[in-house]
Motif scaffolding. Structure first.
Motif: not given
Length: 310
Positions: A109-128
């Motif tokens: 939907a363009g709300i979260v950058p696709v490139e940010e998905l690789v941070t999933y569940a990482a420390d300090d990620s916006r994607l817990p």
């Protein structure tokens, strides 16, 4: 080539929203294609995110991808540049552990950058791993303990009406296991009592929960009759069929009003949908996927999508 590049390269640009729901100006065939393509790319995103951790709620993300795509690519009014736009419809993820699936939809939907998905569940990620409204753009509530989402949705729908925001809809996503919770049915009764026609519940009936098959943990059928008895308009569809989802949403949208009957769309889905390797897993609630299996998952997903497109 990354898997995200593969997914987008074979299907074109992402479907992004504006301040108009995706169904506006499209015929039914165009709407179905948009939902199918968004769901396909979202499934690739989910596999990419799962591989980062080697495990997770990948099965739910794959199974619910069509439902979430129907919401974001067809139904929801939102502004990807302004997540707090007052005129937006509200989508609530009551099942916080499905966050991996929602992140994939938010990326489409363009709300979260696709490139940010690789941070999933990482420390300090916006994607817990479990959805948190305080961290993630586009996340309306923090999910976690089940049974809270519909209660919040009732309050939100009532609040919007009291504020005179009569055009906004609230869509709450629940799991079938969440129907075990008494608070869910208290909220359902409250929604009918207050005639919250601006509220739609979306139930993922994947027949599985943490403790085993849903039917073995606590029998919830007949589900449609239960919702109708609580005063809701109920429709049940194949939740992995884009056309059926669009028709169900259209039926509910026709009834939507600031003062009216709340609606529920009950969606029968399959955990791991689109990846036969995962559809057949016995322990599928929280999956451990071996390192060599991730690429096989992608290949099966792509092959199935290409076959369906022929």
């Amino acid at each position: 080539m990354s898997t995200t590049d593969t997914a987008q390269g074979s299907t074109g640009a992402r479907i992004t929203g504006g301040r108009t729901a995706g169904h506006v100006g499209r015929d039914r065939a165009e709407r179905i294609r948009a939902v199918q393509e968004a769901a396909y790319r979202a499934r690739h995103h989910a596999i990419d995110m799962g591989e980062v951790q080697g495990q997770g709620y990948v099965g739910q993300a794959l199974g619910a991808a069509d439902m979430l795509a129907a919401v974001y690519a067809d139904q929801l009014r939102f502004d990807p540049a302004d997540e707090h736009w007052a005129g937006r419809d509200r989508f609530l993820l009551s099942t916080g552990h499905y966050a991996i699936g929602l992140y994939a939809a938010l990326a489409e939907a363009g709300i979260v950058p696709v490139e940010e998905l690789v941070t999933y569940a990482a420390d300090d990620s916006r994607l817990p791993m479990s959805g948190m409204a305080s961290y993630t753009p586009g996340m309306e509530i923090s999910g976690g303990s089940l049974g809270h989402g519909l209660t919040v949705a009732v309050g939100m729908a009532l609040g919007l009406r009291l504020q005179g925001q009569t055009e906004q809809r609230v869509i709450d996503f629940l799991s079938d296991g969440e129907l075990d919770e008494g608070s869910t049915w208290e909220a359902a009764m409250g929604a009918a009592h207050h005639r919250l026609g601006n509220l739609t519940a979306l139930v993922d009936m994947n027949a599985l929960q943490a403790d085993g098959p849903t039917a073995d943990v606590l029998r919830i059928e007949p589900v449609e009759e239960k919702w109708r008895a609580f005063g809701w308009h109920a429709v049940r569809v194949d939740g992995n069929d884009a056309g059926a989802l669009i028709d169900a949403f259209d039926e509910c949208r026709a009834l939507a009003a600031a003062d009216g009957q709340p609606q529920v769309i009950i969606c029968d889905t399959r955990v791991g949908r689109g990846v036969p390797l995962l559809e057949q897993r016995e322990k599928a609630h929280f999956m451990r996927i071996e390192e060599h299996e991730w690429q096989l998952c992608r290949e099966q997903l792509t092959a199935g999508h290409e076959e369906a497109a022929r």
